[in-house]
Write an enzyme that holds these catalytic residues in place. Structure first.
Site, PDB file in Angstrom:
ATOM      1  N   SER A   1      46.463 -36.376 -60.039  1.00  0.00           N
ATOM      2  CA  SER A   1      45.096 -36.825 -60.276  1.00  0.00           C
ATOM      3  C   SER A   1      44.946 -37.304 -61.723  1.00  0.00           C
ATOM      4  O   SER A   1      45.656 -38.224 -62.139  1.00  0.00           O
ATOM      5  CB  SER A   1      44.130 -35.697 -59.922  1.00  0.00           C
ATOM      6  OG  SER A   1      42.800 -36.167 -59.881  1.00  0.00           O
TER       7      SER A   1
ATOM      8  N   ASP B   1      41.661 -39.317 -49.090  1.00  0.00           N
ATOM      9  CA  ASP B   1      41.360 -39.248 -50.520  1.00  0.00           C
ATOM     10  C   ASP B   1      40.640 -40.531 -50.914  1.00  0.00           C
ATOM     11  O   ASP B   1      41.130 -41.627 -50.624  1.00  0.00           O
ATOM     12  CB  ASP B   1      42.672 -39.121 -51.310  1.00  0.00           C
ATOM     13  CG  ASP B   1      42.475 -38.991 -52.808  1.00  0.00           C
ATOM     14  OD1 ASP B   1      41.329 -39.077 -53.290  1.00  0.00           O
ATOM     15  OD2 ASP B   1      43.488 -38.816 -53.514  1.00  0.00           O
TER      16      ASP B   1
ATOM     17  N   HIS C   1      42.937 -35.157 -51.361  1.00  0.00           N
ATOM     18  CA  HIS C   1      43.158 -35.094 -52.804  1.00  0.00           C
ATOM     19  C   HIS C   1      43.405 -33.638 -53.217  1.00  0.00           C
ATOM     20  O   HIS C   1      42.730 -32.724 -52.750  1.00  0.00           O
ATOM     21  CB  HIS C   1      41.925 -35.630 -53.530  1.00  0.00           C
ATOM     22  CG  HIS C   1      42.125 -35.859 -54.985  1.00  0.00           C
ATOM     23  ND1 HIS C   1      42.659 -37.024 -55.494  1.00  0.00           N
ATOM     24  CD2 HIS C   1      41.862 -35.059 -56.051  1.00  0.00           C
ATOM     25  CE1 HIS C   1      42.711 -36.944 -56.816  1.00  0.00           C
ATOM     26  NE2 HIS C   1      42.236 -35.756 -57.181  1.00  0.00           N
TER      27      HIS C   1
END
Length: 311
Positions: free
Chosen positions: A158, A253, A283
């Site tokens: 991320s 995601d 995610h």
């Protein structure tokens, strides 16, 4: 493909609560909520490695905390510098401890996890500056870590994957060797328009509103900053000559499409890329391997791909 059943169960629990907007919530509250959510992996069997040591590396605003994971065995090993996710706001050395232990064990590498300064107290470029300083330091003192100068990699998930991608570009520009970059569900284009932002806008933990708030707190609203390649690596004028990349995205995601777009742009530039969009996952799935067989299989595959590039 439907959601992985284990992850669907977690989402059923999470979606019963209405979260406060990130933009207006005290970051200390956000960090405590992340710590409590982390408890879903409590009770996971320990991952046995050689040693773990907390240390610090000189940074632009003082020492940067790091945690050094060493594999069992003697002799030189590859080194992976890992940047945790958390939207540049949450996350720390503990939030990704299981992930970094898994990387150390499965890849057979020394892993250096970096706890960079975080927004909103320290917005862009502070997190990037810390991570870049640590990576340069490790490259210059590789004998204190894995010892293999030609087998240094960057990795992150991320926000951490965004930082890793930017550092890979910086190392190329500075003529510093980098053997691989491992990018798990990276945000790569702050001002792009991608279908997955709408398709997966709500219901999958990270929401489109979360993304807007997080990006505002990290990089503000100035288009010149948000579209800079130091914030949006997909916007770089040149992607040739970058380290081999492992890019992982998740089907559910909102950041899926920009991660896929970055992988495609790297491939178009002649970079060696392994890319996989993982069906049934969301995610943050790196942290979910203790509770989700599908996430566990994905993490195993990604570690194997990184290991192959660091032999």
């Amino acid at each position: 493909m439907p959601l992985d059943p284990a992850i669907a169960t977690i989402l059923d629990q999470v979606n019963t609560f209405t979260a406060a907007p990130i933009r207006t919530t005290d970051p200390a509250v956000l960090r405590e909520a992340e710590r409590l959510l982390r408890g879903t992996a409590d009770g996971a069997p320990p991952i046995v490695i050689g040693s773990v040591e907390d240390a610090a590396v000189p940074g632009p605003a003082g020492d940067v905390p790091v945690r050094v994971y060493r594999p069992a065995g003697e002799g030189p090993a590859p080194t992976v510098v890992f940047f945790h996710g958390g939207g540049w706001i949450t996350g720390d050395l503990d939030s990704h401890d299981l992930v970094t232990r898994r990387l150390c064990h499965d890849v057979g590498a020394v892993v250096v996890a970096v706890h960079y300064r975080r927004a909103p107290e320290h917005p862009f470029p502070a997190p990037l500056d810390d991570c870049l300083a640590v990576t340069r330091h490790i490259a210059a003192h590789i004998g204190d870590y894995g010892g293999r100068r030609d087998r240094l990699a960057v990795a992150g998930d991320s926000a951490g994957a965004n930082l890793a991608a930017v550092i890979a570009q910086t190392f190329r520009d500075e003529g510093l060797p980098l053997a691989a970059q491992f990018l798990a569900y990276p945000p790569t284009d702050f001002d792009g328009a991608y279908p997955s932002r709408a398709e997966n806008a709500t219901g999958y933990m990270l929401t489109a509103e979360n993304i807007a708030d997080i990006q505002h707190l990290y990089a503000g609203d100035d288009p010149a900053v948000r579209t800079s390649p130091r914030v949006s690596p997909l916007r770089a004028a040149r992607l040739t000559g970058l380290a081999p990349a492992i890019v992982a995205t998740a089907r559910y995601d909102p950041l899926r499409d920009e991660g896929q777009a970055y992988a495609q742009a790297l491939q178009d530039a002649g970079v060696d890329v392994f890319v996989r969009d993982y069906e049934g996952l969301i995610h943050g799935f790196l942290n979910m391997f203790p509770v989700s067989p599908a996430a566990d299989a994905a993490v195993g595959e990604l570690c194997a791909e990184l290991r192959a590039r660091l032999r």
